[in-house]
Design a protein around this motif. Structure first.
Motif, PDB file in Angstrom:
ATOM      1  N   ALA A 165       0.836  -1.199   0.000  1.00  0.00           N
ATOM      2  CA  ALA A 165       0.000   0.000   0.000  1.00  0.00           C
ATOM      3  C   ALA A 165       0.868   1.245   0.000  1.00  0.00           C
ATOM      4  O   ALA A 165       0.404   2.329  -0.368  1.00  0.00           O
ATOM      5  N   THR A 166       2.125   1.083   0.402  1.00  0.00           N
ATOM      6  CA  THR A 166       3.063   2.208   0.478  1.00  0.00           C
ATOM      7  C   THR A 166       4.404   1.755  -0.102  1.00  0.00           C
ATOM      8  O   THR A 166       5.339   1.478   0.640  1.00  0.00           O
ATOM      9  N   PRO A 167       4.525   1.670  -1.418  1.00  0.00           N
ATOM     10  CA  PRO A 167       5.738   1.118  -2.025  1.00  0.00           C
ATOM     11  C   PRO A 167       6.997   1.884  -1.632  1.00  0.00           C
ATOM     12  O   PRO A 167       6.963   3.095  -1.387  1.00  0.00           O
ATOM     13  N   SER A 168       8.103   1.149  -1.576  1.00  0.00           N
ATOM     14  CA  SER A 168       9.389   1.783  -1.326  1.00  0.00           C
ATOM     15  C   SER A 168       9.729   2.697  -2.495  1.00  0.00           C
ATOM     16  O   SER A 168       9.275   2.486  -3.630  1.00  0.00           O
ATOM     17  N   LEU A 169      10.532   3.719  -2.227  1.00  0.00           N
ATOM     18  CA  LEU A 169      10.925   4.633  -3.300  1.00  0.00           C
ATOM     19  C   LEU A 169      11.694   3.901  -4.391  1.00  0.00           C
ATOM     20  O   LEU A 169      11.563   4.220  -5.579  1.00  0.00           O
ATOM     21  N   ASN A 207      11.421  10.028   6.800  1.00  0.00           N
ATOM     22  CA  ASN A 207      10.138  10.458   6.228  1.00  0.00           C
ATOM     23  C   ASN A 207       9.419   9.314   5.532  1.00  0.00           C
ATOM     24  O   ASN A 207       8.198   9.154   5.657  1.00  0.00           O
ATOM     25  N   GLU A 208      10.184   8.507   4.796  1.00  0.00           N
ATOM     26  CA  GLU A 208       9.572   7.374   4.091  1.00  0.00           C
ATOM     27  C   GLU A 208       8.998   6.362   5.070  1.00  0.00           C
ATOM     28  O   GLU A 208       7.858   5.901   4.915  1.00  0.00           O
ATOM     29  N   ARG A 209       9.774   6.010   6.106  1.00  0.00           N
ATOM     30  CA  ARG A 209       9.292   5.056   7.107  1.00  0.00           C
ATOM     31  C   ARG A 209       8.070   5.611   7.833  1.00  0.00           C
ATOM     32  O   ARG A 209       7.127   4.877   8.146  1.00  0.00           O
ATOM     33  N   ALA A 210       8.093   6.916   8.139  1.00  0.00           N
ATOM     34  CA  ALA A 210       6.960   7.529   8.847  1.00  0.00           C
ATOM     35  C   ALA A 210       5.690   7.469   7.999  1.00  0.00           C
ATOM     36  O   ALA A 210       4.621   7.097   8.491  1.00  0.00           O
ATOM     37  N   PHE A 251       5.922  10.841  -3.034  1.00  0.00           N
ATOM     38  CA  PHE A 251       7.018  10.315  -3.836  1.00  0.00           C
ATOM     39  C   PHE A 251       7.772  11.435  -4.548  1.00  0.00           C
ATOM     40  O   PHE A 251       9.007  11.451  -4.559  1.00  0.00           O
ATOM     41  N   GLU A 252       7.051  12.364  -5.147  1.00  0.00           N
ATOM     42  CA  GLU A 252       7.696  13.460  -5.874  1.00  0.00           C
ATOM     43  C   GLU A 252       8.531  14.335  -4.939  1.00  0.00           C
ATOM     44  O   GLU A 252       9.672  14.702  -5.271  1.00  0.00           O
ATOM     45  N   ARG A 253       7.995  14.677  -3.787  1.00  0.00           N
ATOM     46  CA  ARG A 253       8.730  15.539  -2.854  1.00  0.00           C
ATOM     47  C   ARG A 253       9.962  14.829  -2.302  1.00  0.00           C
ATOM     48  O   ARG A 253      11.067  15.382  -2.281  1.00  0.00           O
ATOM     49  N   GLU A 254       9.779  13.581  -1.868  1.00  0.00           N
ATOM     50  CA  GLU A 254      10.900  12.837  -1.288  1.00  0.00           C
ATOM     51  C   GLU A 254      11.961  12.543  -2.351  1.00  0.00           C
ATOM     52  O   GLU A 254      13.164  12.610  -2.072  1.00  0.00           O
ATOM     53  N   SER A 255      11.534  12.244  -3.575  1.00  0.00           N
ATOM     54  CA  SER A 255      12.486  11.966  -4.660  1.00  0.00           C
ATOM     55  C   SER A 255      13.336  13.191  -4.959  1.00  0.00           C
ATOM     56  O   SER A 255      14.543  13.082  -5.203  1.00  0.00           O
TER      57      SER A 255
END
Length: 859
Positions: free
Chosen positions: A482-486, A700-703, A747-751
């Motif tokens: 439901a929340t794919p890894s980057l 941030n990704e883990r959160a 995804f866009e912001r973290e990428s």
């Protein structure tokens, strides 16, 4: 006199002439060269893998008697430095020229190979990719019972007298010796038999369950034992006499209700039913049941209860097994199209969208072509519902494999897979099983950090290794989340993976409503004590009134993170690690969650003598205590590593929650996985900031993943659930993105941030840890190593640096980080440089004892 044997083979006949050449001059030899030496006299050699961190593989000569039995993948008994080991044949050679005289193999331990060619390919790749030895891979891959060595101890399993006729003389002698001594080493067994080759005897005794291997003897899973009520005679054989039983309880309304409930539940079940189910239906407690047993109407017995049967499918579940939704049908069509293109597939489906049903259809297709399926889950102990749901559909075709199985069970599972077991559900270790016709790999919750092994070598990621394995075995692979890894989502952007999305929940359920509570405002309310906001208290009250269930999430176990003295500032620190000790009030202990050190909670400050010590922060234990004070009539339980150390304990808590014998469940991230219940109306996240502030590139990704996953536990049937997230930073991007289910925006912001700061998935990363019990030695070695590597790779190297936790288990740590381009040639070159400089570091006297850990893709 010198004698020389020369062989000559005629060109038209298989007959060989033996020619003896004699020459009286000892310094001269007459040599006759021949065209061909007969094959039966050529030497055969085998290169073997030991389950050890050896820098190279060793080669042994094959005795003539064993020549035609050797095959790649067999175990052989060999000697190394005066110790005996079972090693795996990796290669077979003819007439190999060696610089040393090889030792002979002592015995062949198997009739058929235990390791397949595909496994050896995976082992070699893993050793190369993760900068370790192939022996370390083998050590992790194989069950202990398949890698015996001379220091291994065997223990006695019990009486063997019933098997005396089936035991050989050697087997009987060892069985008797072990029964007297309780345990023996392999060296002792060799001495008793006066033989070098004793592994075949041990293997036979293991197969007959006379002995066990002492190492890795882990407690076996216990079957679920449940109290059952069974109707006594004569009522059982003559149902008409049941009226007499009713006459006996006519004065007690509760006993009458219990008897009626029993008849209703035990119909067509041979007059037996679970006590808990009867009590729940009749609305009574166990004392009423005891009263009926005293009247000799019932007998209470403990019986095994199938966990598949106890699930109890409701109408929604039955419908989901019979039919697919339009969304699921469309997803399957897309997935199969990508499979035809030989592409891995990422299934991005929101929580509750029905991904498991899609997996089940893919497994059915794989079974139809007589191939095997590997279903990888992050943690077996936390996925009871997933296992049982698949068992409902596929029954006995489903096998489960994980590290908590005892040694004998793991060996049996290994052999079952080798013989073609159809469906294997496993944690990351399932990758190493010997599949022979693998057709499908499913990596569920592919984003989960549990797929990464952090210690010991190989420090692999099971998701990435599964992608490689699917490529080499030419099987299909699907990653689901439901929340794919980057990393995985980025691979869909560059079209390495196919992307299939499911954005609607299955059936009538809808995504929960998420509310953000600003703790800055809540703290102005005098009623707020730092744990439960007024909004959360009100929502809990409403859920309890409606007889609905609540999950409260705090990703920190224990009572409080630390204990302080407000007079002198003393804090309870671990003597072995640079961390604070966690307060565990229930045990009256301070505990280190890194090394396991324990001490009693002090009654006064050790530094100044002050008696007024206070706990700082809160964990799940404190939440449980305070929620009981707020709601004294509610049934509260806690799910963390303190209350669910074993799979059985975990299952008991989950079963009680499923049966609604728990109103409020407090837990760590364990509650975010594997829970699929229809009565959860509210999920409370008590401190989202603790997850966001973790010093890690993936914080941030883990959160986002954790908050989304735990939120997805609410409202998984017809009624919309509610999620309350408490935070002091309500405008944080991750909080906003979680609230509105904005994965693409996340995804866009973290990428963008990862690209700016040169981080994966857009760059490759290797982290090197140097450890030593002396801080100065560790720092010196790190400096030397970093300087040497930096001189060859330049600014790609960062460090050395002291990590946020500078000492763990008495070992000081220095870290070096290497960031590099995603160019395979550059990456391979840098890995070689790292390994070379590590070996050079070991040659320096002052650095010889420094441990160097290389972690490729440390995320």
């Amino acid at each position: 006199m010198l004698q020389l044997l020369i062989f000559y083979e005629t060109t038209k006949s298989d007959d060989c002439c033996w020619i003896l050449v004699l020459y009286n001059e000892i310094h001269l030899c007459f040599i006759t060269f021949v065209e061909k030496i007969p094959t039966f006299l050529t030497n055969s050699f085998v290169t073997v893998i030991f389950p050890l961190a050896l820098p190279k593989l060793y080669t042994y000569v094959v005795p003539e008697a064993l020549k035609y039995e050797i095959m790649v993948g067999l175990r052989v008994e060999v000697s190394l430095k005066n110790k005996l080991y079972s090693a795996i044949i990796a290669e077979v050679h003819e007439d190999l020229v060696l610089e040393y005289k090889p030792k002979p193999i002592i015995a062949i331990l198997d009739k058929v190979p235990l390791v397949t060619d595909d496994q050896l390919t995976l082992w070699r790749w893993m050793a190369d990719y993760y900068c370790c030895t192939i022996g370390e891979v083998m050590n992790v891959a194989m069950p202990a019972g398949l890698k015996l060595e001379s220091e291994t101890k065997v223990v006695f399993n019990g009486d063997f007298q019933d098997q005396t006729q089936s035991l050989s003389d050697d087997e009987y002698m060892i069985a008797e010796a072990v029964s007297i001594q309780n345990e023996l080493t392999i060296l002792q067994i060799q001495s008793i038999l006066n033989k070098k080759t004793i592994f075949p005897v041990l293997r036979s005794l293991l197969d007959k369950n006379v002995i066990s291997i002492k190492e890795e003897l882990i407690e076996k899973f216990k079957p679920k034992m449940v109290n059952f009520m069974t109707l006594n005679e004569p009522y059982k054989s003559e149902p008409n006499l049941i009226n007499e039983a009713f006459d006996m309880v006519i004065k007690s309304e509760k006993q009458t209700k219990t008897l009626l409930a029993f008849i209703q539940l035990s119909r067509n079940k041979n007059y037996t039913a679970p006590v808990a189910d009867i009590c729940q239906l009749a609305g009574v407690d166990s004392s009423v049941v005891q009263a009926l047993t005293k009247k000799n109407i019932f007998t209470i017995t403990k019986q095994k209860q199938s966990r598949v049967k106890e699930i109890g499918l409701d109408d929604t579940d039955k419908e989901s097994l019979q039919s697919l939704s339009d969304q699921q049908i469309d997803a399957l069509i897309e997935i199969k199209n990508y499979f035809e293109q030989h592409k891995p597939v990422l299934l991005h489906g929101i929580t509750g969208s029905g991904k498991t049903r899609v997996y089940a259809e893919l497994i059915k297709d794989t079974l139809a072509v007589d191939k095997q399926t590997l279903y990888l889950l992050p943690e077996i102990a936390l996925t009871t519902h997933m296992v049982e749901r698949l068992k409902i559909i596929f029954g006995n075709d489903v096998l489960v494999y994980h590290s908590r199985m005892n040694n004998q069970e793991r060996v049996e599972m290994w052999n079952a897979v080798l013989l073609g077991a159809k469906i294997v559900i496993a944690a990351r270790s399932g990758l190493f099983l010997p599949f022979v016709h693998l057709g499908l790999i499913i990596v569920d919750e592919e984003h989960d950090a549990s797929f990464k092994q952090n210690d010991p070598n190989p420090r692999y990621n099971a998701r990435d290794a599964a992608i490689y394995m699917a490529n080499t075995t030419h099987c299909n692979i699907i990653l689901g989340s439901a929340t794919p890894s980057l990393e995985s989502f980025a691979n869909t952007i560059n079209e390495k993976y196919g992307l299939v999305r499911m954005f609607d929940r299955h059936g009538e359920s809808v995504l929960p409503k998420i509310r953000i509570v600003d703790l800055n405002e809540a703290s102005k309310d005098k009623r707020f004590k730092g744990v439960f906001s007024p909004e959360l208290i009100t929502s809990i009250e409403e859920a309890l009134i409606n007889k609905e269930q609540i999950l409260l999430f705090q990703n920190r176990r224990g009572y409080a993170p630390t204990i302080n003295c407000h007079v002198c500032g003393w804090k309870a620190d671990c003597i072995n690690c640079d961390v604070h000790m966690t307060v565990h009030k229930a045990f009256n202990e301070l505990r280190c969650h890194y090394c396991g050190t324990r001490s009693k909670i002090p009654v006064q400050c050790p530094a100044c003598g002050n008696h007024d010590l206070f706990e700082q922060g809160f964990g799940t234990e404190k939440i449980e205590e305070e929620i009981k004070e707020c709601f004294p009539t509610a049934l509260v339980a806690r799910l963390d590593m303190d209350t669910a150390k074993t799979k059985l304990a975990f299952e008991n808590i989950i079963h009680d929650f499923e049966e609604q014998r728990i109103d409020i469940l407090v837990g760590t991230q364990m509650i975010s996985k594997g829970l699929d219940f229809g009565n959860i109306a509210l999920v409370g996240v008590l401190n989202a900031d603790a997850i966001l502030r973790y010093p890690d590139l993936r914080a941030n990704e883990r959160a986002f993943q954790l908050l989304t996953q735990v939120s997805g536990r609410a409202g998984r049937r017809t009624k919309q659930g509610q999620v309350i997230i408490q935070t002091y930073n309500p405008t944080h991007p991750v909080i906003i993105e979680t609230m509105h289910h904005l994965y693409d925006r996340f995804f866009e912001r973290e990428s963008s941030e990862r690209k700016t700061f040169v981080y994966p998935p857009y760059f490759r990363m290797i982290q090197i840890e140097l450890l030593h019990k002396n801080a100065g030695t560790c720092a010196h070695a790190a400096g030397v190593f970093a300087d040497q590597v930096r001189s060859k790779i330049g600014s790609r190297l960062i460090g050395p640096a002291i990590p946020s936790i500078a000492r763990i288990r008495g070992m000081y740590i220095q870290t070096i980080t290497i960031k590099m381009e995603k160019d395979p040639k550059i990456v391979s070159k840098i890995k070689k440089i790292i390994l070379q400089e590590r070996d050079k570091l070991k040659q320096i006297a002052t650095c010889k004892s420094v441990r160097v850990n290389i972690d490729v893709d440390p995320y």
